[in-house]
Design a protein around this motif. Structure first.
Motif, PDB file in Angstrom:
ATOM      1  N   GLN A  92     -14.983  52.800  24.518  1.00 31.63           N
ATOM      2  CA  GLN A  92     -13.949  53.947  24.856  1.00 31.63           C
ATOM      3  C   GLN A  92     -12.867  53.702  23.470  1.00 31.63           C
ATOM      4  O   GLN A  92     -12.701  52.744  23.038  1.00 31.63           O
ATOM      5  N   GLY A  93     -12.656  54.925  23.197  1.00 30.08           N
ATOM      6  CA  GLY A  93     -11.479  54.649  22.052  1.00 30.08           C
ATOM      7  C   GLY A  93     -12.237  54.926  20.509  1.00 30.08           C
ATOM      8  O   GLY A  93     -11.590  54.957  19.627  1.00 30.08           O
ATOM      9  N   LYS A 119     -16.154  63.258  26.341  1.00 33.81           N
ATOM     10  CA  LYS A 119     -15.672  62.873  27.732  1.00 33.81           C
ATOM     11  C   LYS A 119     -16.750  62.082  28.338  1.00 33.81           C
ATOM     12  O   LYS A 119     -18.059  62.175  28.235  1.00 33.81           O
ATOM     13  N   GLU A 144     -21.882  54.600  31.230  1.00 29.36           N
ATOM     14  CA  GLU A 144     -20.805  53.680  30.400  1.00 29.36           C
ATOM     15  C   GLU A 144     -20.797  54.508  29.091  1.00 29.36           C
ATOM     16  O   GLU A 144     -21.835  55.187  28.677  1.00 29.36           O
ATOM     17  N   TYR A 145     -19.737  54.220  28.111  1.00 31.78           N
ATOM     18  CA  TYR A 145     -19.822  54.667  26.709  1.00 31.78           C
ATOM     19  C   TYR A 145     -20.714  54.037  26.084  1.00 31.78           C
ATOM     20  O   TYR A 145     -20.678  52.702  26.080  1.00 31.78           O
ATOM     21  N   ASP A 146     -21.725  54.601  25.309  1.00 29.04           N
ATOM     22  CA  ASP A 146     -22.360  53.920  24.227  1.00 29.04           C
ATOM     23  C   ASP A 146     -23.398  52.771  24.608  1.00 29.04           C
ATOM     24  O   ASP A 146     -23.512  52.049  24.026  1.00 29.04           O
ATOM     25  N   ASN A 193     -27.366  60.975  22.841  1.00 23.06           N
ATOM     26  CA  ASN A 193     -26.085  60.955  22.381  1.00 23.06           C
ATOM     27  C   ASN A 193     -26.459  60.557  20.857  1.00 23.06           C
ATOM     28  O   ASN A 193     -27.220  59.657  20.711  1.00 23.06           O
ATOM     29  N   TRP A 227     -19.551  65.250  21.549  1.00 27.45           N
ATOM     30  CA  TRP A 227     -19.062  65.507  23.216  1.00 27.45           C
ATOM     31  C   TRP A 227     -18.148  64.223  23.370  1.00 27.45           C
ATOM     32  O   TRP A 227     -18.395  62.893  23.302  1.00 27.45           O
ATOM     33  N   THR A 246     -19.111  61.226  31.003  1.00 24.35           N
ATOM     34  CA  THR A 246     -19.679  62.085  31.759  1.00 24.35           C
ATOM     35  C   THR A 246     -20.862  61.270  32.588  1.00 24.35           C
ATOM     36  O   THR A 246     -22.104  61.047  32.007  1.00 24.35           O
ATOM     37  N   HIS A 283     -24.023  58.773  18.117  1.00 26.69           N
ATOM     38  CA  HIS A 283     -22.857  57.764  17.831  1.00 26.69           C
ATOM     39  C   HIS A 283     -22.816  57.507  16.356  1.00 26.69           C
ATOM     40  O   HIS A 283     -23.488  56.732  15.984  1.00 26.69           O
ATOM     41  N   ASP A 342     -26.132  56.432  29.546  1.00 28.12           N
ATOM     42  CA  ASP A 342     -25.924  55.981  31.151  1.00 28.12           C
ATOM     43  C   ASP A 342     -24.542  56.152  31.504  1.00 28.12           C
ATOM     44  O   ASP A 342     -23.830  56.994  30.759  1.00 28.12           O
TER      45      ASP A 342
END
Ligand SMILES: Nc1nc2c(c(=O)[nH]1)N[C@@H](CN(C=O)c1ccc(C(=O)N[C@@H](CCC(=O)O)C(=O)O)cc1)CN2
Ligand SMILES: NCC(=O)N[C@@H]1O[C@H](COP(=O)([O-])[O-])[C@@H](O)[C@H]1O
Length: 211
Positions: free
Chosen positions: A112-113, A86, A141-143, A100, A84, A88, A102, A139
């Motif tokens: 991000q990216g 986005k 934020e990303y990752d 998630n 996924w 969220t 990763h 949470d």
């Protein structure tokens, strides 16, 4: 389950469930694009599926609210992000109920990216000898959420981003179901931002090492 692309993880989980190796039900698949190839896996398995597209919402928060509203209506216990892409935001009632996977050993090569092939290219460019995967709680934020499980994967001198991605994905196919079994068995304990895996019997069919 949340997907954006080909849905390889979704396909793996569907197969394990069909083989009675994973005692969960996928109640709903949401894709962030109507072009997501993974929608076909959901349709073929008879899993309810729908599309929630970020451009249709004015903010990340409204987008997240739409995604989780559908999960709430479907009575989902756990939201599984699988490819996924986005950002969220997670509403309060889903905190601790979203995971998630990763394709690196976080916190390296996250944020991000950093997704898909970009992660593996960055790992190779840095000359890493070991990479891996991380399953974590999500949470806002990303990752950055608490890490539940990690597995190392070797990097070889002649790897391309594609050979490395394939090797990491093979490890993901073992690790994500293993974590879902741990979660279902109530063995994942989150306290003060840190996860501990409680004692229990090794899950049938799992080839993961005992903790
Ligand atoms: N609230 C959270 N949302 C999401 C998380 C998270 O940890 N918290 N993880 C990501 C998954 N992810 C890596 O595991 C990840 C996915 C995508 C990106 C990224 O940079 N995306 C691009 C957009 C790409 C696209 O739309 O095609 C971007 O934001 O510019 C970073 C990390 C899922 N959501
Ligand atoms: N940062 C998130 C990320 O990179 N996720 C990665 O996407 C792949 C699955 O995508 P697919 O199911 O579309 O093939 C997996 O390798 C997963 O780790």
């Amino acid at each position: 389950m949340l997907i954006s692309g080909g849905g390889r993880t979704l396909k793996n989980l569907i197969e394990l469930i069909a083989e009675d190796q994973l005692p969960v039900e996928i109640a709903l698949v949401i894709a962030s694009s109507d072009k997501a190839g993974g929608l076909a896996h959901a349709a073929a398995a008879g899993i309810p599926h729908s599309v929630v597209q970020r451009p249709d919402y004015a903010s990340d928060e409204l987008f997240g609210a739409a995604v989780f509203s559908r999960c709430r209506t479907a009575g989902v216990d756990l939201v599984v992000m699988a490819g996924w892409l986005k950002l969220t935001p997670v509403p309060d009632d889903f905190i601790g109920r979203v995971v998630n996977i990763h394709p690196s050993l976080l916190p390296a090569f996250g944020g991000q990216g950093m997704y898909g092939d970009r992660v593996h290219k960055a790992v190779l460019a840095r000359g890493c000898k070991v990479t891996g995967l991380t399953v974590h709680y999500v949470d806002n934020e990303y990752d950055a959420g608490p890490i539940i499980w990690q597995m190392p994967v070797p990097v070889f001198d002649d790897d391309t981003s594609h050979t490395l991605a394939d090797r990491v994905f093979e490890a993901e196919k073992e690790a994500y179901p293993h974590v879902l079994r741990l979660l279902q068995a109530g063995r994942v304990k989150l306290a003060e931002g840190r996860v501990r895996i409680g004692r229990g019997h090794r899950a049938a069919g799992s080839e993961m090492p005992a903790e």
